[in-house]
Scaffold this active site. Structure first.
Site, PDB file in Angstrom:
ATOM      1  N   ASP A  31       0.845  -1.199   0.000  1.00  0.00           N
ATOM      2  CA  ASP A  31       0.000   0.000   0.000  1.00  0.00           C
ATOM      3  C   ASP A  31       0.879   1.249   0.000  1.00  0.00           C
ATOM      4  O   ASP A  31       1.894   1.308   0.702  1.00  0.00           O
ATOM      5  CB  ASP A  31      -0.914  -0.015   1.232  1.00  0.00           C
ATOM      6  CG  ASP A  31      -2.060   0.965   1.122  1.00  0.00           C
ATOM      7  OD1 ASP A  31      -3.220   0.524   0.991  1.00  0.00           O
ATOM      8  OD2 ASP A  31      -1.787   2.190   1.163  1.00  0.00           O
ATOM      9  N   ILE A  32       0.475   2.227  -0.784  1.00  0.00           N
ATOM     10  CA  ILE A  32       1.253   3.463  -0.903  1.00  0.00           C
ATOM     11  C   ILE A  32       1.184   4.297   0.379  1.00  0.00           C
ATOM     12  O   ILE A  32       2.048   5.142   0.624  1.00  0.00           O
ATOM     13  CB  ILE A  32       0.753   4.280  -2.125  1.00  0.00           C
ATOM     14  CG1 ILE A  32       1.833   5.196  -2.659  1.00  0.00           C
ATOM     15  CG2 ILE A  32      -0.528   5.031  -1.816  1.00  0.00           C
ATOM     16  CD1 ILE A  32       1.518   5.794  -4.017  1.00  0.00           C
ATOM     17  N   ASN A  87     -12.900  -3.121   2.552  1.00  0.00           N
ATOM     18  CA  ASN A  87     -13.853  -2.017   2.647  1.00  0.00           C
ATOM     19  C   ASN A  87     -14.783  -2.075   1.439  1.00  0.00           C
ATOM     20  O   ASN A  87     -14.320  -2.096   0.303  1.00  0.00           O
ATOM     21  CB  ASN A  87     -13.111  -0.679   2.676  1.00  0.00           C
ATOM     22  CG  ASN A  87     -12.223  -0.538   3.899  1.00  0.00           C
ATOM     23  OD1 ASN A  87     -12.586  -0.955   4.989  1.00  0.00           O
ATOM     24  ND2 ASN A  87     -11.042   0.040   3.712  1.00  0.00           N
ATOM     25  N   GLY A  93     -15.554   3.167   3.721  1.00  0.00           N
ATOM     26  CA  GLY A  93     -14.289   3.823   3.430  1.00  0.00           C
ATOM     27  C   GLY A  93     -13.597   3.344   2.173  1.00  0.00           C
ATOM     28  O   GLY A  93     -12.407   3.595   1.985  1.00  0.00           O
ATOM     29  N   GLN A  94     -14.332   2.661   1.303  1.00  0.00           N
ATOM     30  CA  GLN A  94     -13.707   2.213   0.051  1.00  0.00           C
ATOM     31  C   GLN A  94     -13.452   3.421  -0.848  1.00  0.00           C
ATOM     32  O   GLN A  94     -14.378   4.151  -1.200  1.00  0.00           O
ATOM     33  CB  GLN A  94     -14.588   1.197  -0.680  1.00  0.00           C
ATOM     34  CG  GLN A  94     -13.920   0.667  -1.951  1.00  0.00           C
ATOM     35  CD  GLN A  94     -14.731  -0.402  -2.689  1.00  0.00           C
ATOM     36  OE1 GLN A  94     -15.837  -0.741  -2.285  1.00  0.00           O
ATOM     37  NE2 GLN A  94     -14.168  -0.909  -3.762  1.00  0.00           N
ATOM     38  N   HIS A 100     -10.494  -5.052  -3.322  1.00  0.00           N
ATOM     39  CA  HIS A 100      -9.160  -5.281  -2.769  1.00  0.00           C
ATOM     40  C   HIS A 100      -9.259  -5.690  -1.310  1.00  0.00           C
ATOM     41  O   HIS A 100     -10.159  -5.273  -0.583  1.00  0.00           O
ATOM     42  CB  HIS A 100      -8.268  -4.048  -2.918  1.00  0.00           C
ATOM     43  CG  HIS A 100      -8.859  -2.770  -2.404  1.00  0.00           C
ATOM     44  ND1 HIS A 100      -9.801  -2.047  -3.111  1.00  0.00           N
ATOM     45  CD2 HIS A 100      -8.656  -2.089  -1.255  1.00  0.00           C
ATOM     46  CE1 HIS A 100     -10.136  -0.973  -2.414  1.00  0.00           C
ATOM     47  NE2 HIS A 100      -9.466  -0.971  -1.281  1.00  0.00           N
ATOM     48  N   HIS A 102      -7.032  -5.692   2.184  1.00  0.00           N
ATOM     49  CA  HIS A 102      -5.859  -5.182   2.891  1.00  0.00           C
ATOM     50  C   HIS A 102      -5.337  -6.291   3.809  1.00  0.00           C
ATOM     51  O   HIS A 102      -6.122  -6.900   4.550  1.00  0.00           O
ATOM     52  CB  HIS A 102      -6.232  -3.999   3.791  1.00  0.00           C
ATOM     53  CG  HIS A 102      -6.822  -2.805   3.095  1.00  0.00           C
ATOM     54  ND1 HIS A 102      -6.119  -1.645   2.889  1.00  0.00           N
ATOM     55  CD2 HIS A 102      -8.055  -2.583   2.568  1.00  0.00           C
ATOM     56  CE1 HIS A 102      -6.890  -0.752   2.284  1.00  0.00           C
ATOM     57  NE2 HIS A 102      -8.085  -1.299   2.078  1.00  0.00           N
TER      58      HIS A 102
HETATM   59  P1  DGP Z   1      -9.678   1.618   0.362  1.00  0.00           P
HETATM   60  O1  DGP Z   1      -9.859   2.824   1.248  1.00  0.00           O
HETATM   61  O2  DGP Z   1     -10.123   0.316   1.052  1.00  0.00           O
HETATM   62  O3  DGP Z   1     -10.290   1.818  -0.988  1.00  0.00           O
HETATM   63  O4  DGP Z   1      -8.111   1.463   0.178  1.00  0.00           O
HETATM   64  C1  DGP Z   1      -7.423   1.913  -0.938  1.00  0.00           C
HETATM   65  C2  DGP Z   1      -5.953   1.800  -0.617  1.00  0.00           C
HETATM   66  O5  DGP Z   1      -5.248   1.917  -1.822  1.00  0.00           O
HETATM   67  C3  DGP Z   1      -5.418   2.863   0.321  1.00  0.00           C
HETATM   68  O6  DGP Z   1      -4.936   2.246   1.510  1.00  0.00           O
HETATM   69  C4  DGP Z   1      -4.274   3.509  -0.436  1.00  0.00           C
HETATM   70  C5  DGP Z   1      -4.013   2.556  -1.562  1.00  0.00           C
HETATM   71  N1  DGP Z   1      -3.606   3.177  -2.807  1.00  0.00           N
HETATM   72  C6  DGP Z   1      -4.271   4.140  -3.470  1.00  0.00           C
HETATM   73  N2  DGP Z   1      -3.624   4.479  -4.593  1.00  0.00           N
HETATM   74  C7  DGP Z   1      -2.521   3.676  -4.630  1.00  0.00           C
HETATM   75  C8  DGP Z   1      -1.447   3.541  -5.561  1.00  0.00           C
HETATM   76  O7  DGP Z   1      -1.359   4.222  -6.583  1.00  0.00           O
HETATM   77  N3  DGP Z   1      -0.486   2.633  -5.268  1.00  0.00           N
HETATM   78  C9  DGP Z   1      -0.551   1.841  -4.146  1.00  0.00           C
HETATM   79  N4  DGP Z   1       0.440   0.977  -3.948  1.00  0.00           N
HETATM   80  N5  DGP Z   1      -1.549   1.940  -3.248  1.00  0.00           N
HETATM   81  C10 DGP Z   1      -2.515   2.849  -3.496  1.00  0.00           C
END
Ligand code: DGP
Length: 114
Positions: A31-32, A87, A93-94, A100, A102
């Site tokens: 996760d970023i 989520n 909070g999606q 996806h 986590h």
């Molecule tokens: P959610 O809130 O459940 O939709 O989580 C989305 C997650 O995705 C959040 O924790 C940050 C991650 N994320 C968003 N954009 C990127 C990206 O470009 N690269 C990566 N590695 N993670 C990302």
């Protein structure tokens, strides 16, 4: 035609990600914006918006994805435990409209979640 999500762009290798696992059904990458020392996202390669958008035929990929999560946890030596979060929808909070999971680990995680 709708725009590709950020996760579809990662699947298509159009934007970089720290990919740690891949098989026929799914991709896993860090996760970023990590919320724990280990924070990995596991996504189906198929474009599915959320858990609520699963179709009956998707049972063929959901089992393998669950086993992939187990394998990734083993690969990362998450021996002290880990949490898997999905989520689904805005109140949960999606943010990214591509299903996806986590995987969070590396610190004590509280309950209930916020
Ligand atoms: P959610 O809130 O459940 O939709 O989580 C989305 C997650 O995705 C959040 O924790 C940050 C991650 N994320 C968003 N954009 C990127 C990206 O470009 N690269 C990566 N590695 N993670 C990302």
């Amino acid at each position: 035609m709708t725009d590709k999500t950020i996760f579809k762009k990662i699947i298509d290798r159009e934007i970089p990600a720290d990919i740690i696992y891949e098989d026929a059904h799914c991709l896993a990458f860090r996760d970023i914006n990590p919320q724990a020392p280990t924070h990995v996202l596991v996504i189906p390669k198929k474009e599915i918006v959320s858990l609520d958008d699963l179709e009956d035929e998707d049972q063929a990929i959901m089992g393998p994805i669950m086993l992939a999560i187990r394998n990734i946890a083993r690969q990362l030596n998450l021996d002290h435990g880990y949490r898997v979060v999905c989520n689904c929808g805005p109140e949960a909070g999606q943010e990214v409209p591509h299903l996806h999971f986590h995987i969070l680990a590396g610190r004590a995680l509280t309950w209930p979640p916020g």
